[in-house]
Scaffold this motif. Structure first.
Motif: not given
Ligand SMILES: NC(=O)c1ccc[n+]([C@@H]2O[C@H](COP(=O)([O-])OP(=O)(O)OC[C@H]3O[C@@H](n4cnc5c(N)ncnc54)[C@H](O)[C@@H]3O)[C@@H](O)[C@H]2O)c1
Length: 385
Positions: A301, A309-310
Motif C-alpha cells: 500500500n 495509484k492508491e
C-alpha cells in the motif's frame, strides 16, 4: 522504480526486506544500514540483494544513494530523529511501531512530513489481515447493532532474557513495556475499529522480569460515550492466547472468530440465538478475503501510494493516536487518576522528559547485550486469525 533504504538490520528488518522483495517490478532495496555493519551485510548476502550496499549509518546512505523510501527498523527511541532526517532529506518514511517515544516527537515527525510533502506511515500490519477487515466492516456498518463492551486480551509471553537486549526494558530507549511494545498492535486495531476514547484509567506492574524497568503486565479501562473497553496487556501469559471481543447489541463478534448471540426471554434471561449466529457467520464470510496480509500488504500500500495509484491506508496521525492512548495509560497508572483525552502540549506527559521523570523503575536493568544470536521472532499468536 522506487529506491528503498532499510535502517537497522535487526529482527524486523528481515521482514521488511522480504516484503519489499515481493514487488521487484516497482521497488529495489539499494541500501541497508546498521551500526553493526556486518548485520546489514549478512541480510544483503542471505537474501541475495544484488542492488544493495551496506552502510553504518542512515546519514551515509542519504549522502551516497538516491533513496525514495526509508524503512526505519531502529529501536523506538531513535524513530523520531531518524524519520525527521529522512523526511527532511526528501524521502518518504515507513517507521516501525511504536511511532516514537513521546507525543512531542510524533508531532515533530508529522510536521516534517507535512513540510516536505512526503508520506509518513507507522507499521500496523494487523490492519492488513482478513479477520480485522471483516470485523471492522461489521462494526462500521452496525450489522449486529452498536458496540457496547470491548474486551481485549493482549496476552504475550517473553522470558527473562528478552530484556537483556540493550534497548529493551528501559523507559529511555524502549519507551515502555508490554503496552508500548506488544499491546500497541491491539490498541491500533481498537482505534481503527472504534475511534478514540474520551478517558483512560489503568494499573501497571512488573511481576516477572527483574532485568527491566518497565511494566510486564497491566490493565487499562477506556471510556467511550456509549461503550466501555478494557485491555489486559501482558508478557507473562503462557500460550499467548490473544483475543479481541466486541459485544454488540445483537451478537458477540470476536477474533479469533467464534460469534455468539443471545435473545431475551420474557423474564429477561437469555436464550441462545443460533439462527442469528449462523446469519452473522455467513455475512462475515461473505466479506472478501485480502489477497495479501501483514507487512507485505502494508508495504505494498505504501509503494502504491508513492506511485499515486492508491490512497495511503494509514498515515502518521494513526500512529500518533496509538501513542496518545499509551501515554494516557502510563499517566493514569502513575498518578492513579482518570486521564481525559486529548493530552495537550503543555501536559507533563507530552514530552519524553516528562514521561521519564514520572514513571517508576520497577527494577534496575543490570544485564545488557549488544545483539542476540539470530533466532525466530513471534509477531502475535492470534492477532490474525
Ligand atoms: N511490527 C512488528 O510486529 C514488530 C516486531 C518486532 C519489532 N518491531 C519494532 O521494530 C523496531 C526494531 O526492533 P527489532 O526487534 O528489529 O530490534 P533489533 O535490536 O533486532 O534491531 C534494531 C537494529 O538497529 C541497529 N541500530 C541501532 N542504532 C542504530 C543506528 N543509530 N543506526 C543504524 N543502526 C542502528 C541495531 O544494531 C539493531 O541491529 C522496534 O521499534 C520494534 O518495536 C516491530
Amino acid at each position: 522504480m522506487i529506491n528503498i533504504a532499510i535502517i537497522g538490520a535487526g529482527d524486523i528488518a528481515e521482514v521488511h526486506a522480504d516484503s519489499f522483495l515481493m514487488f521487484p517490478d516497482i521497488c529495489r532495496i539499494k541500501a541497508i544500514a546498521d551500526i553493526y555493519q556486518d548485520k546489514a551485510k549478512d541480510i544483503i548476502c542471505r537474501k541475495g540483494l544484488e542492488h544493495a550496499k551496506s552502510y553504518k549509518t542512515m546519514e551515509d546512505v542519504l549522502q551516497e544513494e538516491k533513496i525514495d523510501l526509508v524503512s526505519i527498523c531502529l529501536p523506538p527511541a531513535l524513530h523520531a530523529e531518524a524519520s525527521a532526517k529522512a523526511l527532511n532529506a526528501g524521502c518518504h518514511v515507513l517507521v516501525e511501531k511504536p511511532m516514537a517515544a513521546s507525543l512531542e516527537e510524533c508531532d515533530m515527525m508529522l510536521k516534517a512530513a507535512e513540510k516536505n510533502k512526503k508520506l509518513l506511515s507507522v507499521v500496523c500490519q494487523n490492519r492488513f489481515k482478513t479477520p480485522m477487515k471483516r470485523i471492522r466492516q461489521l462494526i462500521k456498518d452496525e450489522t449486529a447493532g452498536k458496540v457496547k463492551h470491548v474486551m481485549i486480551n493482549s496476552l504475550w509471553w517473553r522470558g527473562e532474557h528478552y530484556h537483556d537486549l540493550w534497548w529493551r526494558g528501559t523507559w529511555e530507549k524502549e519507551g515502555g513495556g508490554c503496552f508500548t511494545s506488544q499491546t500497541v498492535h491491539h490498541i491500533d486495531l481498537m482505534i481503527w475499529m472504534l475511534g478514540m476514547p474520551s478517558a483512560v484509567t489503568s494499573v501497571i506492574k512488573n511481576v516477572a522480569h527483574s532485568n527491566s524497568e518497565v511494566e510486564d503486565v497491566g490493565v487499562a479501562i477506556l471510556e467511550y460515550p456509549d461503550l466501555l473497553a478494557h485491555i489486559v496487556s501482558s508478557i507473562v501469559d503462557h500460550g499467548e492466547e490473544q483475543e479481541m471481543i466486541f459485544q454488540t447489541e445483537k451478537a458477540k463478534l470476536n477474533i479469533p472468530w467464534n460469534p455468539k448471540a443471545d435473545y431475551a426471554l420474557p423474564n429477561g434471561y437469555r436464550a441462545e440465538y443460533t439462527e442469528y449466529e449462523a446469519r452473522i457467520d455467513k455475512l462475515y464470510k461473505s466479506i472478501p478475503a485480502l489477497d495479501l496480509e501483514g507487512h507485505p500488504a502494508h508495504i505494498r500500500n505504501m509503494l502504491m501510494a508513492i506511485l499515486g495509484k492508491e490512497e495511503l491506508m494509514t498515515d502518521g496521525q494513526e500512529g500518533r493516536k496509538t501513542l496518545e492512548i499509551i501515554t494516557a495509560i502510563y499517566k493514569a497508572s502513575v498518578l492513579r487518576k482518570r486521564v481525559v483525552l486529548p493530552i495537550s502540549d503543555d501536559d507533563d506527559f507530552y514530552k519524553k522528559e516528562g514521561v521519564l521523570s514520572h514513571m517508576p523503575k520497577f527494577h534496575q536493568k543490570t544485564t545488557s547485550v549488544e545483539n542476540f544470536k539470530k533466532t525466530e521472532i513471534s509477531l502475535g499468536r492470534d492477532v490474525g486469525r
